[in-house]
Design a protein around this motif. Structure first.
Motif, PDB file in Angstrom:
ATOM      1  N   GLY A 317      11.697   5.287  31.406  1.00 19.18           N
ATOM      2  CA  GLY A 317      11.509   4.121  31.996  1.00 19.18           C
ATOM      3  C   GLY A 317      11.665   2.967  31.121  1.00 19.18           C
ATOM      4  N   THR A 318      11.362   3.059  29.937  1.00 19.12           N
ATOM      5  CA  THR A 318      11.711   1.845  28.881  1.00 19.12           C
ATOM      6  C   THR A 318      13.191   1.751  28.778  1.00 19.12           C
ATOM      7  OG1 THR A 318       9.850   2.762  27.464  1.00 19.12           O
ATOM      8  CG2 THR A 318      11.727   1.295  26.320  1.00 19.12           C
ATOM      9  N   LEU A 319      14.173   2.777  28.850  1.00 20.08           N
ATOM     10  CA  LEU A 319      15.659   2.811  28.737  1.00 20.08           C
ATOM     11  C   LEU A 319      15.894   2.055  30.168  1.00 20.08           C
ATOM     12  CD1 LEU A 319      18.064   3.613  27.155  1.00 20.08           C
ATOM     13  CD2 LEU A 319      18.279   5.720  28.951  1.00 20.08           C
ATOM     14  N   LEU A 320      15.334   2.367  31.262  1.00 15.32           N
ATOM     15  CA  LEU A 320      15.712   1.786  32.783  1.00 15.32           C
ATOM     16  C   LEU A 320      15.651   0.336  32.588  1.00 15.32           C
ATOM     17  CD1 LEU A 320      16.682   2.131  35.476  1.00 15.32           C
ATOM     18  CD2 LEU A 320      14.166   2.646  36.128  1.00 15.32           C
ATOM     19  N   THR A 321      14.421  -0.031  32.100  1.00 13.59           N
ATOM     20  CA  THR A 321      14.275  -1.533  31.972  1.00 13.59           C
ATOM     21  C   THR A 321      15.221  -2.315  30.929  1.00 13.59           C
ATOM     22  OG1 THR A 321      12.541  -1.252  30.088  1.00 13.59           O
ATOM     23  CG2 THR A 321      11.713  -1.387  32.525  1.00 13.59           C
ATOM     24  N   MET A 322      15.563  -1.513  30.034  1.00 14.52           N
ATOM     25  CA  MET A 322      16.510  -2.051  29.101  1.00 14.52           C
ATOM     26  C   MET A 322      17.932  -2.288  29.919  1.00 14.52           C
ATOM     27  SD  MET A 322      16.196   0.050  25.492  1.00 14.52           S
ATOM     28  CE  MET A 322      14.981  -0.011  24.413  1.00 14.52           C
ATOM     29  N   ALA A 323      18.243  -1.180  30.535  1.00 14.20           N
ATOM     30  CA  ALA A 323      19.540  -1.259  31.290  1.00 14.20           C
ATOM     31  C   ALA A 323      19.574  -2.188  32.407  1.00 14.20           C
ATOM     32  CB  ALA A 323      19.710  -0.068  32.104  1.00 14.20           C
ATOM     33  N   ALA A 324      18.329  -2.432  33.162  1.00 15.21           N
ATOM     34  CA  ALA A 324      18.164  -3.359  34.270  1.00 15.21           C
ATOM     35  C   ALA A 324      18.295  -4.961  33.516  1.00 15.21           C
ATOM     36  CB  ALA A 324      16.852  -3.222  34.852  1.00 15.21           C
ATOM     37  N   ALA A 325      17.787  -5.108  32.607  1.00 14.65           N
ATOM     38  CA  ALA A 325      17.933  -6.402  31.751  1.00 14.65           C
ATOM     39  C   ALA A 325      19.216  -6.486  31.096  1.00 14.65           C
ATOM     40  CB  ALA A 325      16.944  -6.526  30.707  1.00 14.65           C
ATOM     41  N   TRP A 326      19.996  -5.665  30.516  1.00 18.47           N
ATOM     42  CA  TRP A 326      21.252  -5.795  30.276  1.00 18.47           C
ATOM     43  C   TRP A 326      22.131  -6.212  31.322  1.00 18.47           C
ATOM     44  CZ3 TRP A 326      24.504  -0.945  30.307  1.00 18.47           C
ATOM     45  CH2 TRP A 326      25.695  -1.283  29.634  1.00 18.47           C
ATOM     46  N   LEU A 327      22.072  -5.337  32.347  1.00 16.88           N
ATOM     47  CA  LEU A 327      23.066  -5.547  33.443  1.00 16.88           C
ATOM     48  C   LEU A 327      22.881  -6.953  34.275  1.00 16.88           C
ATOM     49  CD1 LEU A 327      23.264  -1.695  34.954  1.00 16.88           C
ATOM     50  CD2 LEU A 327      24.947  -3.143  33.579  1.00 16.88           C
ATOM     51  N   ALA A 328      21.510  -7.213  34.453  1.00 15.63           N
ATOM     52  CA  ALA A 328      21.244  -8.609  34.574  1.00 15.63           C
ATOM     53  C   ALA A 328      21.803  -9.736  33.988  1.00 15.63           C
ATOM     54  CB  ALA A 328      19.791  -8.732  34.910  1.00 15.63           C
ATOM     55  N   ARG A 329      21.741  -9.321  32.709  1.00 18.89           N
ATOM     56  CA  ARG A 329      22.561 -10.557  31.857  1.00 18.89           C
ATOM     57  C   ARG A 329      23.944 -10.540  32.228  1.00 18.89           C
ATOM     58  NH1 ARG A 329      23.017  -9.066  25.703  1.00 18.89           N
ATOM     59  NH2 ARG A 329      24.818  -8.153  26.578  1.00 18.89           N
ATOM     60  N   GLU A 330      24.635  -9.314  32.337  1.00 15.30           N
ATOM     61  CA  GLU A 330      26.148  -9.487  32.413  1.00 15.30           C
ATOM     62  C   GLU A 330      26.461  -9.690  33.870  1.00 15.30           C
ATOM     63  OE1 GLU A 330      28.179  -8.806  29.938  1.00 15.30           O
ATOM     64  OE2 GLU A 330      26.215  -8.838  28.728  1.00 15.30           O
ATOM     65  N   LYS A 331      25.420 -10.146  34.681  1.00 19.41           N
ATOM     66  CA  LYS A 331      25.678 -10.508  36.123  1.00 19.41           C
ATOM     67  C   LYS A 331      26.206  -9.244  36.948  1.00 19.41           C
ATOM     68  CE  LYS A 331      24.849 -14.839  35.026  1.00 19.41           C
ATOM     69  NZ  LYS A 331      23.596 -15.477  35.204  1.00 19.41           N
ATOM     70  N   ARG A 332      25.785  -8.017  36.656  1.00 25.40           N
ATOM     71  CA  ARG A 332      25.888  -6.845  37.327  1.00 25.40           C
ATOM     72  C   ARG A 332      24.669  -6.130  37.557  1.00 25.40           C
ATOM     73  NH1 ARG A 332      28.514  -3.664  32.671  1.00 25.40           N
ATOM     74  NH2 ARG A 332      28.351  -1.869  34.286  1.00 25.40           N
ATOM     75  N   ASN A 333      24.014  -6.328  38.841  1.00 20.28           N
ATOM     76  CA  ASN A 333      22.669  -5.659  39.125  1.00 20.28           C
ATOM     77  C   ASN A 333      22.896  -4.628  40.113  1.00 20.28           C
ATOM     78  OD1 ASN A 333      20.195  -5.522  39.496  1.00 20.28           O
ATOM     79  ND2 ASN A 333      19.848  -7.342  40.917  1.00 20.28           N
ATOM     80  N   PRO A 334      22.890  -3.431  39.543  1.00 21.37           N
ATOM     81  CA  PRO A 334      22.915  -2.242  40.711  1.00 21.37           C
ATOM     82  C   PRO A 334      21.660  -1.815  41.236  1.00 21.37           C
ATOM     83  CG  PRO A 334      22.744  -1.574  38.175  1.00 21.37           C
ATOM     84  CD  PRO A 334      22.737  -2.851  38.143  1.00 21.37           C
ATOM     85  N   PHE A 335      20.471  -2.666  40.807  1.00 17.48           N
ATOM     86  CA  PHE A 335      19.280  -1.913  41.310  1.00 17.48           C
ATOM     87  C   PHE A 335      18.571  -3.023  42.402  1.00 17.48           C
ATOM     88  CE2 PHE A 335      19.464  -0.841  36.876  1.00 17.48           C
ATOM     89  CZ  PHE A 335      19.563   0.435  36.945  1.00 17.48           C
ATOM     90  N   CYS A 336      17.988  -2.365  43.720  1.00 22.36           N
ATOM     91  CA  CYS A 336      17.374  -3.098  44.445  1.00 22.36           C
ATOM     92  C   CYS A 336      15.845  -3.119  44.327  1.00 22.36           C
ATOM     93  CB  CYS A 336      17.576  -2.575  45.944  1.00 22.36           C
ATOM     94  SG  CYS A 336      16.856  -0.910  46.031  1.00 22.36           S
TER      95      CYS A 336
END
Length: 578
Positions: A317-336
């Motif tokens: 879950g920690t890694l998932l939040t890292m990924a969500a923040a990283w991809l949001a920063r890159e304007k790539r949001n794969p999550f709903c």
């Protein structure tokens, strides 16, 4: 890059900013000293604990008021039966009626008096650093738990009664159990291992599916549908790599994966590789990019055009939040939407695990890991045993070696024994970045030389904490409410880090509390939340599944999973590696 012919990623990425672990280099003499010390201390740094006890003892000598309080308590306990002693008791084994009769009531009274005295002595000593206070209190607690009269044949009424009743047969059986455990632990007797009741792929981790992607860090399993229609958005489950993934796919009746499939979800599961020596230089960023990042790409390729319901458990879950923040920063949001199960994002109050983490202790840990290139699975298991010594060590000692009764095997115990290793570099980075520096919560965790911010996450969250969690205390999990300003549904269930999550419908004595803080809602402190939110009976799985469904845009035809010649069927190969 994905090799589409073999579905295998060539593993080339490394984080140039991390300190590499090269076990082929000549041994650092400082490492050699720490490694020698670790052999005698079980990996516990004596310097760190010496400093903690020195800090406490000197300040105790200077605290005349505390000394007077300790003297008064000693006199009170010596002169009368102190009813307040019950507050010092946290060992349920001392609560039976047999402990109210002589002489066992005396043993119990003296033990509880000693516990109460030491709790007072090691808490709230003026001038002692909080970290040192916690270390001293934890150490004394371990010593006191070892001294409990419940642990010894001559002071435990239940053991004495059974010894007399069976003419000592329980002690004979206890010795046999002890020898058998030693053989299995240190000599790996093959015949003993063949006696395991539960086997991965045979009667646990048997939800039908197929590995659809594989690289040097993970296998990605897609599970076969069980309904004609499914939610359009797939579910990607990210377990921690400090555990085998099948904690979430145990037996048929308590498999979270099977439950989701039966409720009409397309489910993908990450199965992490159990690291070997050659993986010593795999870092935390590798797990983020070459692990979860590539798994997300693989899910998107198999379910094109749809966002993903991300589910992360513990470190996953920690890694998932890292990924969500990283991809949001890159304007790539794969999550709903995101679900975090007993997962921390702010480590400032991360419970007893922090007692093993400071600069001194990390230096020793890094030296131990440098020897083989990974943290041995026995070290990880030993740490978790210390966190719950009363239940995992002493209760078992009494039951199996004094009473001569074997614990009945079950799927959760089998999983618990199936430990994993940690790559040296990743583990050092994780402990330093998350526990020591709290970089993720403070906006200082770097990906590609730029910080990521959890505030960039712009999807609703479902966050689960467990009331008796010794790994991720629920109050620490709750801190995500201070970091992300989106709709957050927080659910607190009874049980611990594992048993609280494996809470299938029909499981007796399950309760939970749940409330949603809207994006514009006011923050409620943990204790106020606990006092205000009503208690509900039953498993939390159904209400979470309803929330998952509410995050879906529509229903679509179920997605079949076909066999892939170059890849194994579920549960895959990585989960079987020792």
């Amino acid at each position: 890059m994905i090799n589409h012919e073999s579905n295998v990623i060539e593993y080339t990425y490394t984080d140039q900013h991390a300190v590499p672990y090269d076990v082929s280099e000549p041994l650092n003499p400082d490492y050699a000293i720490n490694q020698l010390l670790a052999q005698f201390t079980g990996g516990i740094d004596p310097v760190a604990y010496s400093l903690a006890f020195t800090d406490w003892f000197i300040h105790l000598l200077l605290s005349l008021g505390k000394q007077q309080a300790l003297l008064d308590l000693s006199l009170t306990n010596a002169s009368t039966l102190n009813k307040n002693l019950e507050k010092a008791a946290d060992d349920n084994r001392l609560s039976g009626p047999e402990w109210q009769t002589w002489p066992y009531a005396v043993y119990r009274q003296n033990y509880l008096a000693m516990r109460q005295w030491w709790q007072l002595a090691t808490r709230d000593v003026q001038g002692v650093e909080k970290h040192h206070t916690d270390m001293v209190n934890f150490s004394v607690r371990q010593w006191l738990e070892a001294l409990s009269p419940a642990n010894y044949m001559t002071t435990n009424p239940q053991v004495i009664h059974k010894t007399l009743e069976s003419a000592g047969a329980n002690l004979v059986k206890g010795v046999d159990n002890f020898i058998e455990d030693i053989q299995q632990q240190y000599f790996r007797e093959p015949e003993l291992q063949r006696q395991e009741t539960y086997r991965v792929g045979e009667n646990i981790a048997v939800t039908p599916g197929q590995v659809v992607f594989k690289n040097n860090l993970l296998e990605l399993i897609q599970y076969s549908p069980d309904t004609e229609e499914v939610c359009a958005e797939p579910v990607l489950v990210v377990p921690a790599w400090i555990m085998k993934y099948y904690i979430l796919d145990l037996s048929e009746h308590n498999s979270l994966i099977r439950y989701l499939v039966q409720q009409g979800h397309t489910v993908f599961m990450i199965s992490w590789k159990n690291p070997q020596q050659e993986d010593h230089n795999v870092g935390l960023i590798d797990y983020l990019k070459k692990g979860l990042g590539e798994a997300i790409e693989a899910v998107q390729q198999r379910v094109p055009g749809e966002q993903i319901n991300g589910v992360g458990y513990c470190l996953g879950g920690t890694l998932l939040t890292m990924a969500a923040a990283w991809l949001a920063r890159e304007k790539r949001n794969p999550f709903c939407a995101l679900t975090l199960l007993a997962a921390q994002t702010d480590f400032s109050d991360a419970g007893d695990l922090r007692l093993f983490i400071d600069e001194s202790q990390l230096s020793m840990l890094e030296a131990v890991m440098a020897k083989n290139g990974f943290l041995p699975k026995e070290s990880m298991a030993g740490t978790f045993t210390l966190l719950r010594a009363n239940y995992l060590l002493w209760s078992r000692w009494v039951k199996e070696y004094l009473l001569g009764e074997r614990q009945h095997p079950n799927d959760l115990l089998t999983w618990n024994k199936d430990a994993t290793r940690m790559p040296a570099r990743m583990h050092a980075e994780y402990l330093r970045q998350c526990y020591l520096h709290n970089s993720l919560a403070s906006g200082q965790f770097m990906v590609d030389d730029r910080p990521i911010a959890l505030a960039d996450i712009q999807v609703p969250l479902f966050v689960v904490g467990t009331a008796k969690d010794h790994v991720a205390p629920w109050q620490s999990v709750y801190k995500i409410n201070l970091l992300i300003d989106k709709d957050i549904t927080f659910l607190l269930t009874n049980g611990g880090h594992n048993a609280g999550i494996i809470s299938e419908p029909g499981h007796a004595h399950r309760v939970y509390q749940m409330a949603t803080r809207k994006e514009d809602g006011a923050y409620l402190p943990p204790q106020a939340w606990l006092d205000e939110v009503p208690l509900q009976e039953g498993s939390w799985w159904p209400v979470w599944q309803q929330w998952l469904t509410s995050q879906s845009s529509r229903k679509v035809s179920a997605r079949p999973v076909e066999a892939i010649k170059t890849l194994p069927a579920a549960p895959g190969d990585y989960v079987l590696a020792q």
